[in-house]
Enzyme design. Structure first.
Site, PDB file in Angstrom:
ATOM      1  N   GLU A 375       0.822  -1.212   0.000  1.00  0.00           N
ATOM      2  CA  GLU A 375       0.000   0.000   0.000  1.00  0.00           C
ATOM      3  C   GLU A 375       0.854   1.259   0.000  1.00  0.00           C
ATOM      4  OE1 GLU A 375      -3.433   2.157   2.754  1.00  0.00           O
ATOM      5  OE2 GLU A 375      -3.187  -0.016   2.825  1.00  0.00           O
ATOM      6  N   LYS A 549      -7.618  -0.170  11.253  1.00  0.00           N
ATOM      7  CA  LYS A 549      -6.981  -0.650  10.027  1.00  0.00           C
ATOM      8  C   LYS A 549      -5.701   0.140   9.769  1.00  0.00           C
ATOM      9  CE  LYS A 549      -6.148  -0.681   5.414  1.00  0.00           C
ATOM     10  NZ  LYS A 549      -5.246   0.208   4.660  1.00  0.00           N
ATOM     11  N   ASP A 565       3.085 -14.119  12.115  1.00  0.00           N
ATOM     12  CA  ASP A 565       1.709 -14.345  11.685  1.00  0.00           C
ATOM     13  C   ASP A 565       0.896 -13.065  11.882  1.00  0.00           C
ATOM     14  OD1 ASP A 565      -0.850 -15.175  11.159  1.00  0.00           O
ATOM     15  OD2 ASP A 565      -0.762 -16.971  12.407  1.00  0.00           O
ATOM     16  N   HIS A 662      -1.433  11.220   0.080  1.00  0.00           N
ATOM     17  CA  HIS A 662      -1.588   9.858  -0.435  1.00  0.00           C
ATOM     18  C   HIS A 662      -1.529   9.800  -1.959  1.00  0.00           C
ATOM     19  CE1 HIS A 662      -2.737   5.706   0.089  1.00  0.00           C
ATOM     20  NE2 HIS A 662      -3.805   5.828  -0.678  1.00  0.00           N
TER      21      HIS A 662
END
Length: 708
Positions: A375, A549, A565, A662
């Site tokens: 991302e 998130k 993990d 962004h």
């Protein structure tokens, strides 16, 4: 019953067969076609496929389609040496796809040799020999010893290329033949395994060799000259036929019985690889095979049909997907022998970019932190947040004293008091069992800490084993101990549901805190809005989901880079965010005097040794970059990155909008999507930043304009 069509585009000819795949595992040939396409004609040293051979080839492929289309077969289209080395390979394959719909797979030399081998050994009783496949632009050599493919190679010369390079098409001179032989021998003699297998017969494939067989059968007066599979010929007869051919003109060769007119110009060059090989290894005889690459492909398919999917090799699984050549090559080139051992049904690796958080101060120590993420802006945000939080001494970690994982033995249809009493009186047995099951963790001063029965519902009980796994993530340790402990509960076997670790490691709650001055964050107004936005995520699940998130953008990127993990890390975090019965943000921000204070708490289970961490070289390298020694250090760093990420995101939202920073990275991704090169990226990104509306169409138009 189904049908398989194989289209084989060689350097000299194109062939097509349709096979009926029978339910009993056999196959029956329905159609066989051949067209002399000469795709390698006049390629020259520049290795460019020319227009006339291309047009001839496409016409042949369209004819093949007309012959097999009624069967609605699975189509496997392969091509070999000429297309393999062509500089305009991509353009040619794209044109073929556009005009015929056929997706060709370009076989490597090794693959071509392998399929030759499979085709021969599945149709001829050959234990030992040297397979020679003479094509138009390559020669494949395979040493078969005790029925096994011991050595194989593809060499870059063939009947067409030798004929063009050494003027062997028409009347030939001894000088030109000698020059060609010298070139061939120079490539044979560097193969030590050829000399190691002297005295073996040569098994022959390829058009020139098939012509040799037909000429030989004609001389011997055989009724059916095309019945060559398994036919044997003496070395003396091979040499005799060649000696007759070498003194003939091309026109004279065109009238020889058994020799196709279309091969009259390449038969001399086509036999030279065989003649030189026979002399080099002192071959006693030659054996002809009509089964080669095409039959090898069929044999592999039939063999794979008998295998369970997990028994296939990665390349066999790729072949079963029927991808186009570009995709197949991309997946094959990203395979790893190590990673193939880590997961089931492996086909390839997916590469994730790794970037660096350049400097984050955690407990007064500076760390460079590898982050793996696809991302855009994540790593930039982490660096920005860390830079802000470093100003007043960095971030501080409060960790539990031990690395404690929770394992569960699950029981149902039972009252909790019976199991609770059993657990209470059998504590010593539990500890002895754990030590016997996993002595290695005890040697590292870890192991079982406590065992307690916990009521889940009136008829459900979890017996919780708290286990110190030290610097390992601990899943294998916990599950091994649980499986052993089950035997202790034999009297409750009828009520037993399962044994499994819990990823909700509430005994491993880590807290990271930091502070920054109001002025450093942009002033009182910005600081107050950050606090308000964070508080919004304490009361609104929609905002809380997005805020968390963003936190895991940082935490999970470090987990992935270090081979941990990340799914377990995120699951534990989300569970902890819901511990009050209302899902909310994992971080808390508030203002005290002139300081903006931030804190994040959650259970986090990671390791620095064992499992995939040890197996993955990049994971080990990432840990070396951070120079950490313990799992506790890694936990603290990961949550510190998450807090820095959160601060950067909150500041961006309240101070101008998240998109402003962004979009530049999004422009880069869009530029790559439309095919911009690395050199073109800066200019195209700048042009995109000047546009009011940006999408793939706009990017493509700008790129096209730049290239004019």
């Amino acid at each position: 019953m189904s049908y398989l069509a194989i289209v084989d585009l060689g350097s000299n000819s194109a062939r097509m067969v349709v096979e009926r795949l029978n339910n009993d595992g056999t196959y029956t040939e329905i159609i066989r076609e051949k067209e002399d396409t000469r795709i390698a004609q006049n390629m020259g040293p520049e290795r460019v496929l020319k227009e006339v051979p291309i047009a001839r080839t496409i016409a042949a492929l369209k004819y093949f389609q007309s012959q097999y289309s009624d069967f609605e077969p699975t189509v496997r289209a392969i091509t070999t040496a000429a297309v393999r080395v062509a500089r305009n390979q991509t353009q040619f394959l794209t044109r073929v796809k556009n005009e015929t719909g056929i997706d060709f797979e370009v076989l490597t030399g090794d693959e071509e040799a392998y399929y030759d081998y499979l085709g021969v050994i599945t149709t001829l009783a050959i234990d030992n020999g040297i397979i020679l496949d003479t094509g138009g632009a390559s020669v494949e050599l395979i040493a078969v010893i005790d029925g096994q493919n011991q050595s194989a190679i593809s060499l870059p010369f063939g009947a067409v290329t030798l004929s063009e390079t050494f003027n062997l098409a028409n009347e030939v001179s001894q000088r030109d033949i000698a020059a060609a032989c010298k070139d061939i021998l120079s490539q044979y003699e560097v193969l030590p395994w050829l000399n190691a297998h002297r005295g073996l017969p040569v098994i022959l494939l390829g058009g020139a060799n098939r012509s040799l067989a037909r000429m030989g059968r004609t001389i011997l007066g055989k009724d059916i000259i095309n019945q060559i599979h398994g036919f044997e010929m003496s070395v003396e007869m091979v040499e005799h036929i060649f000696e007759n051919l070498r003194y003939m003109s091309r026109q004279e060769r065109e009238h020889i019985a058994g020799l196709e007119i279309s091969r009259a110009d390449i038969i001399i060059s086509g036999l030279l690889p065989l003649l030189n090989l026979m002399q080099l290894i002192d071959a006693p005889r030659v054996i002809f095979s009509e089964s080669g690459v095409r039959e090898g492909l069929i044999a592999e398919m039939m063999k794979n049909n008998d295998k369970k999917y997990y028994e296939l090799t990665p390349d066999e699984r790729l072949a079963s997907l029927h991808l186009d050549q570009r995709a197949t090559t991309l997946w094959h080139d990203n395979q790893s022998e190590t990673n193939a051992q880590l997961i089931e049904n492996y086909v390839s690796d997916m590469r994730i970019p790794i970037g660096i958080l350049k400097d984050i101060v955690v407990d007064d120590k500076h760390y460079a932190v590898p982050m793996a993420t696809e991302e855009p802006s994540v790593i930039a945000a982490a660096n920005h947040g860390a830079k802000l939080l470093n100003k007043l001494g960095g971030l501080h970690v409060k960790s539990p004293r031990q690395t404690v994982m929770i394992g569960q033995l699950l029981f149902y249809q039972t009252a909790d008091d019976a199991i609770a009493q059993f657990v209470s009186v059998n504590q010593q047995a539990f500890f002895e069992c754990a030590k016997h099951a996993k002595p290695s963790i005890y040697r590292r001063n870890g192991g079982l800490l406590s065992v307690n029965a916990r009521r889940v519902s009136p008829t459900q009980v979890s017996v919780d084993f708290l286990i110190d796994t030290k610097d390992a993530m601990g899943a294998n340790i916990v599950n091994t101990i649980l499986e052993a402990e089950r035997a202790v509960f034999s009297s409750f076997e009828a009520n037993f549901l399962g044994a499994i670790l819990s990823n909700y490691a509430t005994e491993q709650v880590v807290t990271v805190s930091a502070e920054v001055t109001v002025q450093q964050i942009g002033g009182q107004h910005i600081a107050e809005k950050i606090v308000a936005l964070n508080d919004f995520a304490k009361h609104d699940i929609y905002r809380a989901t997005t805020e968390n998130k963003g936190i895991f953008n940082g935490i999970s990127a470090v987990a992935l880079a270090t081979g941990n993990d990340w799914r377990a890390v995120e699951a534990a975090g989300h569970a902890y965010a819901s511990r009050t019965g209302c899902y909310q943000a994992l971080t808390t921000w508030h203002i005290v005097d002139n300081l903006l204070l931030g804190e994040i708490s959650m259970p986090i289970t990671v390791g620095t040794v064992g499992g995939t961490i040890t197996a993955l070289p990049q994971a080990k390298q990432a840990l070396e970059v951070m120079a950490i020694q313990t799992a506790n250090q890694l936990r603290g760093i990961m949550l510190a990155v998450g807090l820095a990420q959160n601060l950067a995101a909150l500041k961006a939202i309240v101070d101008g909008g998240i998109q402003r920073g962004h979009m530049r990275m999004q422009y880069r991704a869009l530029a790559l999507q439309v095919g911009a090169t690395v050199e073109e990226l800066p200019n195209l990104v700048f042009k995109l930043s000047q546009e009011q509306q940006v999408d793939a169409r706009v990017a493509q138009e700008l790129l096209t304009e730049m290239r004019k």
